[in-house]
Design a protein around this motif. Structure first.
Motif, PDB file in Angstrom:
ATOM      1  N   ASN A  54     -40.245  -0.234  -2.459  1.00 49.62           N
ATOM      2  CA  ASN A  54     -40.298  -0.314  -1.453  1.00 49.62           C
ATOM      3  C   ASN A  54     -40.933  -2.195  -1.038  1.00 49.62           C
ATOM      4  O   ASN A  54     -39.638  -2.950  -0.215  1.00 49.62           O
ATOM      5  CB  ASN A  54     -40.876   0.349  -0.261  1.00 49.62           C
ATOM      6  CG  ASN A  54     -41.119   0.497   0.705  1.00 49.62           C
ATOM      7  OD1 ASN A  54     -39.944   0.000   1.087  1.00 49.62           O
ATOM      8  ND2 ASN A  54     -42.520  -0.179   0.886  1.00 49.62           N
TER       9      ASN A  54
ATOM     10  N   HIS B  49     -35.815  -4.112   4.838  1.00 52.04           N
ATOM     11  CA  HIS B  49     -36.189  -3.277   6.171  1.00 52.04           C
ATOM     12  C   HIS B  49     -37.608  -4.500   7.189  1.00 52.04           C
ATOM     13  O   HIS B  49     -37.699  -3.417   7.357  1.00 52.04           O
ATOM     14  CB  HIS B  49     -37.466  -2.796   5.075  1.00 52.04           C
ATOM     15  CG  HIS B  49     -38.561  -2.832   4.657  1.00 52.04           C
ATOM     16  ND1 HIS B  49     -39.097  -3.349   3.055  1.00 52.04           N
ATOM     17  CD2 HIS B  49     -39.482  -2.075   4.669  1.00 52.04           C
ATOM     18  CE1 HIS B  49     -39.573  -3.405   3.144  1.00 52.04           C
ATOM     19  NE2 HIS B  49     -41.246  -2.806   3.791  1.00 52.04           N
ATOM     20  N   PHE B  50     -37.514  -5.004   6.818  1.00 52.05           N
ATOM     21  CA  PHE B  50     -38.569  -6.121   7.246  1.00 52.05           C
ATOM     22  C   PHE B  50     -38.649  -5.691   8.853  1.00 52.05           C
ATOM     23  O   PHE B  50     -39.350  -5.477   9.577  1.00 52.05           O
ATOM     24  CB  PHE B  50     -38.710  -8.188   7.277  1.00 52.05           C
ATOM     25  CG  PHE B  50     -39.619  -8.200   5.339  1.00 52.05           C
ATOM     26  CD1 PHE B  50     -39.612  -6.656   5.337  1.00 52.05           C
ATOM     27  CD2 PHE B  50     -39.258  -9.042   4.792  1.00 52.05           C
ATOM     28  CE1 PHE B  50     -41.238  -7.301   3.904  1.00 52.05           C
ATOM     29  CE2 PHE B  50     -40.093  -9.738   4.393  1.00 52.05           C
ATOM     30  CZ  PHE B  50     -40.908  -8.478   3.756  1.00 52.05           C
TER      31      PHE B  50
ATOM     32  N   HIS C  51     -41.301  -3.821   9.951  1.00 45.51           N
ATOM     33  CA  HIS C  51     -42.736  -4.751  10.075  1.00 45.51           C
ATOM     34  C   HIS C  51     -42.116  -5.330  11.246  1.00 45.51           C
ATOM     35  O   HIS C  51     -42.080  -6.605  11.558  1.00 45.51           O
ATOM     36  CB  HIS C  51     -42.418  -5.822   8.608  1.00 45.51           C
ATOM     37  CG  HIS C  51     -42.803  -4.753   7.631  1.00 45.51           C
ATOM     38  ND1 HIS C  51     -44.333  -4.526   8.131  1.00 45.51           N
ATOM     39  CD2 HIS C  51     -42.485  -4.232   6.592  1.00 45.51           C
ATOM     40  CE1 HIS C  51     -44.058  -3.747   6.507  1.00 45.51           C
ATOM     41  NE2 HIS C  51     -42.996  -3.858   6.047  1.00 45.51           N
TER      42      HIS C  51
ATOM     43  N   ASP D 201     -45.104   0.362   6.461  1.00 47.90           N
ATOM     44  CA  ASP D 201     -44.884   0.876   5.271  1.00 47.90           C
ATOM     45  C   ASP D 201     -44.903   1.812   4.200  1.00 47.90           C
ATOM     46  O   ASP D 201     -44.204   3.482   4.199  1.00 47.90           O
ATOM     47  CB  ASP D 201     -44.709  -0.065   3.808  1.00 47.90           C
ATOM     48  CG  ASP D 201     -44.738  -1.215   3.507  1.00 47.90           C
ATOM     49  OD1 ASP D 201     -42.590  -1.501   4.112  1.00 47.90           O
ATOM     50  OD2 ASP D 201     -44.694  -2.045   3.451  1.00 47.90           O
TER      51      ASP D 201
HETATM   52 FE   LIG Z   1     -42.941  -2.982   3.580  1.00 47.16          FE
END
Ligand SMILES: [Fe+2]
Lengths: 280, 217
Positions: free
Chosen positions: A103, A109-110, A114, A231
Motif C-alpha cells: 500500500n 490511492h492518494f 489522502h 491508510d
Molecule cells: Fe497511503
C-alpha cells in the motif's frame, strides 16, 4: 519455518521510548522481549532465553529470529547533517506485513485516501515512471514518479507536482524519497518499517529524515500519523488479507507497476510470510 | 479560542468538527500525545490536572471536558446546536452528552489498545462498547420510525457531535458496525452535513470513490 524472511532484520521498538522494563512483543509469531540494558545498549531475547542479534538504527531497535546474512540496509541520507529525524510512533494494523508495504508503494490511492493532501480529484492520473529490480543492491526501485499534490508535506504551502522515488531494501521495509520543498535538489526521506507480528497483524513504525527547520516536531509527527491512519482503515479491509503472489490473480495497471515488481522480488526470494500462494 | 489538539484524538476532533460546522475559528496547538506523552508533561498538567486532551482556552476560560467545549462553542456561535429549548429535548441532549463518555471509555479505550498499544482489557472494553452501541442503535431506530434522523430530532445538535466520532471509529478497536443499520445511516447523515470535516479514519462522502469490491484488487 523455512521462509528465508526469518533471516531478515525487523524493527521491534522505538529506541528513545525503550526502558529497562522493556517491551514484550511478537516477531513472526514468536514471543520476544526487548529491553534497554544501557544508554546505547539493548537486548532482545526469545521466550526460552536465547538472545537475538540487535541493531540500533534509524530511531528503532532491530532484531532477527534467524541469522542475518546481510547487515541492516543502509539509508545514507539518515546520517546527513541538518536533517530532522522524526520518530512517528507505532501503529498496529490488522493486515499482512507485505500488504502494508504494498500500500505504501502505491500512489494511485492518494486522491481517494489522502484527499486534498497527497492527492486530489480530478488529478488522479499517474504518469509513466521507471521500475526495476536492482541486481547489485538486490532492491526494488521506482524512480521518476511524478504526482500533483495539494499539500505534499507539512512544509508545502500550496499544490505542487512532487517527484518521488520508492525503494524496497527488505521485505517489510520501504524507503520513500520525495521532493523537499525547503531545499530543492535534496530528497526528504520517509520510511515505513513494518514489524510482522503474525502473517495478518503488524506493528508499523514510520520514521522520517527531513530537511525542515521551520515546522514544530509535533506537527511533523502528526502530519505523518494523519497520513498513515488514513491508510489504516483501507489496509484493514483488504481482501484477500494476505498478499497474493500468484501472478494470475491480478491484472497489472501502470499505476501499480511497483507492486508488481515488489511481488516478483518477494517471489524470487521465496519471501512468503504474509503472502497467499494459491488463489482462493 | 485555542485548542490543545491531537489529530488522532476523537475527543479533539469533536471540537474541531463543531467549530467547522458553526464557522468558529480555532487556533490549534498540537500536543505530542503519541509517542511523546506530552499531555502528561508538567506544563499541560498545570493546565489540566486530569492529564487529558482536548483543552480549550478562551481568554480566562479553560475547559477540559469536550462536552463543555461543544456547549460553549454552540452557545457562542450557533445556539441552534443546543436544540430548540424544549425542556425534554434539552434534557435528552444532556443525557446523550453524558452517554458519550461511555463511548469514549469503551470504544475509545478499545481503539487505544488495538491501535496505539496502550494498556487495557481489550475484551472488557469491546464488550462494554458493544453494549453502548446496541443502546444507541435502539434509540436511533426509534428516531427513524418517527421520521427523525438525528439523536433528538430532525436537526443535529451537540449530542450528535459528542457521540459521532467514537462510534464512527469503533472498527479501529475491532468492533464492526455492520450489525447496526440505524447507526450507519446516522453516521452518513452526520458526514453529509454542510461544512463537515474529516479526521484520519473518518472519510468524507466521495462520489468518485470506487466500489469497495473493486478497491481491494
Ligand atoms: Fe497511503
Amino acid at each position: 519455518m523455512s521462509d528465508p524472511m526469518i533471516d531478515e532484520w525487523y524493527p521491534v521498538a522505538l529506541f528513545s521510548k525503550l526502558d529497562a522494563a522493556g517491551r514484550d512483543t511478537l516477531l513472526m509469531g514468536h514471543p520476544i522481549h526487548v529491553a534497554r540494558t544501557g544508554s546505547e545498549r539493548v537486548a532482545a531475547t526469545e521466550a526460552d532465553g536465547r538472545s537475538l542479534p540487535v541493531r540500533i538504527r534509524y530511531g528503532h531497535v532491530w532484531t532477527s529470529l534467524g541469522e542475518p546474512k546481510k547487515e541492516l540496509f543502509d539509508i545514507p541520507e539518515a546520517d546527513e547533517p541538518g536533517r530532522r529525524l522524526v520518530d512517528v510512533g507505532v501503529v498496529r494494523v490488522r493486515c499482512s506485513p507485505l500488504r502494508a508495504v504494498e500500500n505504501f508503494l502505491d500512489i494511485a490511492h492518494f486522491p481517494f485516501v489522502h484527499t486534498d493532501i497527497l492527492g486530489a480529484e480530478p488529478h488522479t492520473e499517474v504518469e509513466k515512471y521507471d521500475v526495476e529490480i536492482r541486481e547489485k543492491e538486490d532492491e526494488v526501485w521506482a524512480t521518476k514518479v511524478k504526482f500533483f499534490q495539494p499539500q505534499a508535506a507539512k512544509s508545502a504551502a500550496g499544490g505542487i507536482t512532487t517527484d518521488y522515488m520508492y525503494r524496497v531494501p527488505a521485505p517489510t521495509c520501504s524507503v520513500l524519497y520525495k521532493t523537499c520543498p525547503p531545499r530543492p535538489g535534496e530528497w526528504d526521506v520517509i520510511t515505513l518499517f513494518v514489524q510482522p507480528l503474525t502473517e495478518e497483524l503488524c506493528d508499523v513504525w514510520p520514521w522520517m529524515a527531513l530537511y525542515d527547520d521551520e515546522a514544530d516536531m509535533t506537527d511533523l509527527i502528526h502530519f505523518q500519523q494523519m497520513i498513515f491512519l488514513q491508510d489504516r482503515s483501507i489496509l484493514e479491509n483488504q481482501i484477500p488479507r494476505r498478499l497474493p503472489l500468484d501472478p494470475g490473480m491480478e491484472i497489472p495497471t501502470r499505476a501499480d507497476m511497483t507492486s508488481v515488481a515488489y511481488r516478483r522480488w518477494l517471489k524470487r526470494h521465496n519471501y512468503t510470510y504474509g503472502a497467499q500462494l494459491v488463489a482462493q | 479560542m485555542k485548542l490543545y489538539d491531537y489529530i488522532l484524538s476523537p475527543s479533539c476532533y469533536k471540537v474541531r468538527l463543531l467549530a467547522a460546522l458553526t464557522g468558529t475559528q480555532l487556533t490549534l496547538r498540537p500536543v505530542d500525545f503519541h509517542p511523546g506523552g506530552e499531555h502528561l508533561s508538567p506544563a499541560l498538567l498545570a493546565l489540566n490536572p486530569a492529564g487529558s486532551i482536548p483543552i480549550l482556552e478562551d481568554g480566562e476560560l479553560v475547559l477540559t471536558e469536550s462536552s463543555a467545549m461543544l456547549v460553549y462553542i454552540a452557545a457562542k456561535a450557533a445556539p441552534e446546536w443546543l436544540g430548540s429549548g424544549d425542556p425534554a429535548e434539552s434534557a435528552q441532549i444532556q443525557q446523550w452528552l453524558s452517554f458519550s463518555h461511555r463511548l469514549t471509555a469503551s470504544l475509545g479505550g478499545a481503539r487505544l489498545v488495538e491501535m496505539l498499544l496502550r494498556p487495557g482489557d481489550l475484551a472488557a472494553l469491546q464488550a462494554s462498547g458493544v453494549k453502548a452501541l446496541r443502546e444507541l442503535e435502539a434509540a436511533l431506530a426509534v428516531q427513524r420510525m418517527k421520521g427523525d434522523i438525528f439523536l433528538t430530532g430532525s436537526k443535529p445538535t451537540v449530542a450528535d457531535i459528542a457521540c459521532f466520532p467514537y462510534v464512527a471509529l469503533a472498527p479501529d478497536g475491532s468492533i464492526a458496525l455492520d450489525p447496526y443499520p440505524s447507526i450507519r445511516l446516522w453516521l452518513r447523515a452526520v458526514r453529509a452535513l454542510d461544512g463537515f470535516i474529516e479526521m484520519p479514519g473518518i472519510h468524507r462522502l466521495h462520489e468518485l470513490k470506487p466500489e469497495p469490491a473493486k478497491e481491494t484488487a
